[in-house]
Design an enzyme around this catalytic site. Sequence first.
Site, PDB file in Angstrom:
ATOM      1  CB  ALA A   1      -0.966  -0.036   1.177  1.00  0.00           C
TER       2      ALA A   1
ATOM      3  CG  ASP B   1      -3.746  -3.120   1.453  1.00  0.00           C
ATOM      4  OD1 ASP B   1      -3.528  -4.105   2.160  1.00  0.00           O
ATOM      5  OD2 ASP B   1      -3.069  -2.842   0.439  1.00  0.00           O
TER       6      ASP B   1
ATOM      7  CG  ASN C   1      -3.567  -6.580   5.504  1.00  0.00           C
ATOM      8  OD1 ASN C   1      -2.904  -5.705   4.963  1.00  0.00           O
ATOM      9  ND2 ASN C   1      -3.031  -7.686   5.997  1.00  0.00           N
ATOM     10  CE  LYS C   2      -2.598  -9.059  -0.724  1.00  0.00           C
ATOM     11  NZ  LYS C   2      -3.230  -8.549  -1.954  1.00  0.00           N
TER      12      LYS C   2
HETATM   13  C1  LIG Z   1       2.806  -2.207   4.094  1.00  0.00           C
HETATM   14  S1  LIG Z   1       2.017  -3.039   2.778  1.00  0.00           S
HETATM   15  C2  LIG Z   1       0.367  -3.086   3.230  1.00  0.00           C
HETATM   16  C3  LIG Z   1      -0.410  -4.165   2.490  1.00  0.00           C
HETATM   17  O1  LIG Z   1      -0.219  -4.209   1.035  1.00  0.00           O
HETATM   18  C4  LIG Z   1      -0.238  -5.608   0.622  1.00  0.00           C
HETATM   19  O2  LIG Z   1      -1.087  -5.837  -0.472  1.00  0.00           O
HETATM   20  P1  LIG Z   1      -0.453  -6.076  -1.956  1.00  0.00           P
HETATM   21  O3  LIG Z   1       0.692  -7.049  -1.815  1.00  0.00           O
HETATM   22  O4  LIG Z   1      -1.620  -6.620  -2.762  1.00  0.00           O
HETATM   23  O5  LIG Z   1      -0.015  -4.710  -2.407  1.00  0.00           O
HETATM   24  C5  LIG Z   1      -0.773  -6.339   1.824  1.00  0.00           C
HETATM   25  O6  LIG Z   1      -2.179  -6.245   1.942  1.00  0.00           O
HETATM   26  C6  LIG Z   1      -0.072  -5.565   2.917  1.00  0.00           C
HETATM   27  O7  LIG Z   1      -0.527  -5.851   4.203  1.00  0.00           O
END
Ligand SMILES: CSC[C@H]1O[C@H](OP(=O)(O)O)[C@H](O)[C@@H]1O
Length: 341
Positions: A51, A228, A238-239
């Site tokens: 994010a 996120d 979140n993921k």
């Molecule tokens: C500090 S990253 C926060 C957040 O972003 C990731 O998602 P993605 O890999 O799809 O960009 C994940 O949800 C993390 O927790």
Amino acid sequence: MKELIARSLKYQQGVVSVLDQYLLPHQEVWHECRTVAEMAELILTLKVRGAPLIGLAATLLVAYLAEQGADKAALAQAIDELEATRPTAVNLMHCMGKLRGALQATDFASQVVATAEMLFEEDIALCERMANLGAELVKQGDNILTHCNTGALATAGIGTALGVIHQAHAAGKDIHVWVDETRPLLQGGRLTAYELACWDIPYTLICDNMAASLMAAGKVDKIFVGADRIAANGDFANKVGTYNLAVLAKHHNIPFYVVAPVTTLDVVCPNGKAIPIEERNPLEVTGVSGSFGSCQWAPQNAKVFNPAFDVTPAELVMGWVLDTGVYDQHAVAQGALLHVS
Ligand SMILES: CSC[C@H]1O[C@H](OP(=O)(O)O)[C@H](O)[C@@H]1O
């Protein structure tokens, strides 16, 4: 624009470069990025992900275009197009909103560049503060479970949840980390394992479906995850798979913490139901990770549900670790998050 260097994003020698996170951990490939289309593709395919990092990568690209002489209309269009790449991560909206504000100035080009530099350096400081605050919650010998990747790869600094883990280890707390592989794109198995190995932090990689039995066996002392988007009432996105962990943690009475900078807060969003959840390409689920959909193992034309995130209700969270402090359920229920950003 000054030279700006982070683990997976940099502005150096007059160009924006990003580390291809889809190819990690086995290949370290940097891509130079000079256009909106190039940056949008990198973000859409999660070559650039995390994010905070997504927002900063888009921001540096817009600042690069400003320095190249793009006019106000072109910059406004670039901001709109990049903001639309991933709907859940509010950090992207936060950064693009700051750039829109800079565009109002007479000397908009220099204001856009100054805003980009500020946001980049601000994130480094936010990560440092979160890591220090969150590390206080970690006890000697803790077995910590984490999900997805929230380290230096996903921010301009040391990370969010993984930054807490890094700081706790650096403080000599002799911790061990259970790393959820995080299907379908394996950000945990590929990226978190990679970062923890680089930091010499002991970890054990698990499939996501193994977390429950570890908790039942008393092998998980705390859970730290990123976010996120955090809504005004403390619900957060979140993921995908994070909600599973939160429910299991409640059932097993395991402290569950969210770690995120204030740039992840969306106080205009009243609760988790209002957070848009990005649905992604089915080939990510049916294909072997890293094969870009080429190596398919599922039945042809299998029906697939592939939400990139899920939403965890505030009542399942023990504490929110922001760069401004740690907020417990009582404080958040009293509206503490409304007065932070
Ligand atoms: C500090 S990253 C926060 C957040 O972003 C990731 O998602 P993605 O890999 O799809 O960009 C994940 O949800 C993390 O927790």
